[in-house]
Design an enzyme around this catalytic site. Structure first.
Site, PDB file in Angstrom:
ATOM      1  N   ASP A   1       9.711  53.975 -12.419  1.00 12.26           N
ATOM      2  CA  ASP A   1       9.927  52.557 -12.170  1.00 12.26           C
ATOM      3  C   ASP A   1      10.130  51.740 -13.430  1.00 12.26           C
ATOM      4  O   ASP A   1       9.516  51.991 -14.463  1.00 12.26           O
ATOM      5  CB  ASP A   1       8.754  51.987 -11.357  1.00 12.26           C
ATOM      6  CG  ASP A   1       8.832  52.427  -9.907  1.00 12.26           C
ATOM      7  OD1 ASP A   1       9.844  52.112  -9.263  1.00 12.26           O
ATOM      8  OD2 ASP A   1       7.903  53.106  -9.441  1.00 12.26           O
TER       9      ASP A   1
ATOM     10  N   GLU B   1       9.488  49.259   2.947  1.00 12.54           N
ATOM     11  CA  GLU B   1       8.996  50.306   2.079  1.00 12.54           C
ATOM     12  C   GLU B   1       7.832  49.664   1.336  1.00 12.54           C
ATOM     13  O   GLU B   1       8.019  48.696   0.600  1.00 12.54           O
ATOM     14  CB  GLU B   1      10.107  50.698   1.102  1.00 12.54           C
ATOM     15  CG  GLU B   1      10.038  52.114   0.624  1.00 12.54           C
ATOM     16  CD  GLU B   1      11.040  52.356  -0.482  1.00 12.54           C
ATOM     17  OE1 GLU B   1      10.593  52.717  -1.576  1.00 12.54           O
ATOM     18  OE2 GLU B   1      12.244  52.172  -0.262  1.00 12.54           O
TER      19      GLU B   1
END
Ligand SMILES: Cc1ncc(COP(=O)(O)O)c(C=O)c1O
Lengths: 398, 246
Positions: free
Chosen positions: B54, B43
């Protein structure tokens, strides 16, 4: 005809808006959406909202005719005194609305972002009033330049968390508040402007609409005019402007002027004039105009006023500015400082630096003698005294 | 990508790394390392200035990657020249993709043999209404996220939309880099989600930090994705040791 204020099912004002949110936030945003659309038409809810605006906030705020500004600019100039609200700015209209919604949703914890600290103070205030736990994210840079507001928030029991990422201003405080909300999905995120994912822009505009509702009534009483010719308001995210424009959007005869922070100048690379410098994109869950570089990285804005130091604008403003319904003007730091000084010396009103941008826009407009002009005086300048004193103004403007 | 899931005999390991981190041209070196270890697919994060979902670790790698000068033009250049044949799924927030031009982005992804996309702020209904037809013209699947709180009906919708890729199951309701996933209370929910997804593979991610948590979280699913823990090891120069545990 469809109102400018109406969004489609997904929360778009034409091209702009929507809810660009990670799945992690989806249930929370959905819950909020259902609650808002349930209560916005609820009689008890509205009665409680109006009651608190009157007895706690001190509304209606005066619509003050400024003789001196009127003479100087050759028009009839009124100031909508949002600075006289409890806590000193328009921000509290929205926090009262959202805290009542949070209460009905059974929430006990509130998180919010703040730039100038006015929204943080207004949030800490309503949290104290409603016995809610309050966490405020504020950019490290803003904590320095708006110190008095940090103290006020803490004194009322709020926890102030410094946002250390990115440019350490409002955009980063908003990122941190959203991350906090993701990690604590039972928390109510009390956003401070007409930004963020649907339904926030529509909801905050709805709670701020009281500003133009009052302007309409007061103007009729004072002047026999059903509406102003021109309404001027500053735009950070755009909540005070959305409130001041709200009941005039669908009347093309009222000129609406949104004033952004030009910073050191549009071309200086240190500006927050999103309507001029921005391109469409996604920030904080909304498709709107946004200051970004050639690869879509969000640019760090600059403004002397912490409350306008934001790289986006609310999607309603992006839509109405793009369509030409609303005119956008950029005012530079020094012009704002001069306008603040002028109002202080001529009217005995020290405006917030954000508000000073709206006042400075008077110098950029041509008026007809009988034009009725309303400037939304969004907040008072106590929080900005240090900045105002540290910056010399230009005597020649007086 | 499809073959990978079809032929799997144990949970697949996917590693998340940020393009342009720690050095702008480090991708080939890391890919060679992944090739030599038990990594099944990558990824690859497109760095963004404001990564809303995040935590601090991925934020920091994004900031450094941007300081290193990473951008989509450079990234596609690197992808086109890569030697590794490991499948790559691009993970990125929508804004840089939209500004680059969605169709141009998809065209270059196709050319660079990208296997899928993960776009955390591309919400399902919005995707269907505004973007689906454009994505589908390029035949690279978007892998949608679900969480333990996602309703069953929405999980089924995500599974249908992700059927040529996989469903990304977010282990807990928190941003990346959080606590270890796979506590027992949630395992039952993971299994329900797996069954709601039918034939669409399910990869779990967020909070997986080592072999133990990987085995716990991924055991009845198609595999797991490790991001922050790998990036922390990478920061210390201990990425080889980190991958050796798998
Ligand atoms: C007094 C005042 N005016 C204006 C603003 C800008 O916000 P908005 O554009 O949402 O009204 C702020 C923000 O902090 C403020 O404190």
């Amino acid at each position: 005809m469809k109102s400018i204020l109406e969004t489609d099912e997904l929360g778009f004002y034409g091209e702009f808006g929507g809810a660009y949110i990670p799945e992690l936030l989806y249930p929370s945003v959905q819950e909020l959406k259902e609650a808002f659309f349930k209560y916005k038409g609820d009689e008890d809810f509205i009665a409680e909202f109006k009651h608190l605006l009157k007895d706690y906030v001190g509304r209606p705020t005066p619509l003050y005719f400024s003789k001196k500004l009127s003479e100087k600019h050759g028009a009839q100039i009124f100031l909508k005194r949002e600075d006289l609200n409890h806590t000193g700015a328009h921000k509290i209209n929205n926090t009262i609305g959202q805290i009542l919604l949070a209460k009905r949703m059974g929430k006990t914890q509130i998180v919010a972002e703040t730039g100038a600290g006015q929204h943080g103070v207004a949030t800490a205030t309503v949290c104290a009033l409603m016995d809610m736990e309050c966490t405020i994210y504020m950019g490290a840079k803003d904590i320095d330049r708006q110190a008095p507001n940090v103290e006020r928030m803490k004194y009322m029991g709020a926890k102030v968390v410094s946002a250390e990422s990115g440019s350490k201003t409002l955009k980063d405080a908003t990122n941190e508040a959203i991350r906090h909300w993701i990690n604590n999905p039972d928390t109510f995120y009390l956003i401070g402007s007409v930004v963020g994912p649907h339904p926030y822009p529509a909801m905050v505009a709805y709670f701020q609409a009281v500003i133009s509702e009052e302007i309409k009534k007061q103007l009729l009483q004072k002047t026999n005019h059903e509406k102003p010719d021109i309404v001027i308001a500053c735009v950070g995210g755009g909540s005070n402007a959305a409130g001041a424009f709200y009941h005039f959007y669908d009347d093309e005869n009222v000129r609406l002027i949104a004033v952004e922070a030009g910073g050191l100048g549009i071309k200086s690379g240190k500006s927050a004039a999103t309507a001029v410098l921005g391109k469409p994109g996604v920030i904080h869950g909304s498709y709107t105009l946004l200051m970004q570089d050639a690869y879509g990285q969000i640019v760090e804005p600059h403004s002397i006023s912490a409350g306008l130091d934001y790289p986006g604008i609310g999607p309603l403003h992006a839509a109405t500015i793009s369509s030409g319904r609303v005119e956008a003007i950029a005012i530079n730091d020094n012009e704002a400082l001069n306008a603040a000084q002028l109002l202080a010396k001529s009217e005995g009103i020290i405006p917030a630096l954000e508000t000073a941008h709206a006042l400075a826009a008077l110098n950029h407009c041509e008026f007809k003698k009988n034009d009725v002009v309303v400037i939304n005086l969004s907040g008072r300048g106590d929080k900005d005294m240090q900045t105002l004193l540290n910056n010399k103004y230009d005597e020649s403007t007086f | 990508m499809k073959a990978l899931f079809k032929n799997q005999s144990k949970p697949l390991l996917s590693i998340f790394t940020t393009a342009g981190y720690p050095k702008i041209d480090d991708l080939d070196r890391q890919l060679a390392l992944f090739d030599s270890k038990n990594v099944n697919f990558i990824e690859l994060g497109i760095p963004f200035s404001d990564p809303m979902a995040d935590g601090p670790t991925i934020q920091e790698t994004s900031t450094i990657a941007l300081q290193n000068g990473m951008n989509l033009d450079i990234l596609f250049g690197q992808l086109n020249e890569r030697k590794s044949t490991l499948p790559i799924v691009l993970m990125g927030y929508l804004n840089p993709i939209l500004l680059f031009g969605l169709e141009r982005f998809l065209e270059l992804s196709k050319k660079a043999n990208v296997s899928g996309f993960i776009i955390p702020d591309l919400e399902i209904d919005l995707y269907q209404e505004r973007y689906k037809s454009i994505f589908e013209a390029f035949e690279i699947p978007v892998c949608f996220l679900v969480t333990p709180r996602t309703t069953d009906a929405r999980i089924q919708k995500a599974a249908e939309l992700s059927k040529n890729g996989f469903v990304y199951l977010v282990s807990t309701n928190s941003i990346t880099g959080g606590e270890v996933a796979g506590n027992n209370k949630l395992s039952a929910r993971y299994e329900e989600i797996k069954s709601l997804c039918g034939a669409t593979p399910v990869m779990i991610g967020f909070g997986i930090s080592d072999r133990h948590s990987f085995n716990g979280a991924a055991k009845n699913l198609n595999g797991g994705i490790i991001g922050s823990a790998y990036l922390k090891a990478l920061k210390k120069g201990e990425e080889t040791e980190f991958l050796n545990q798998f």
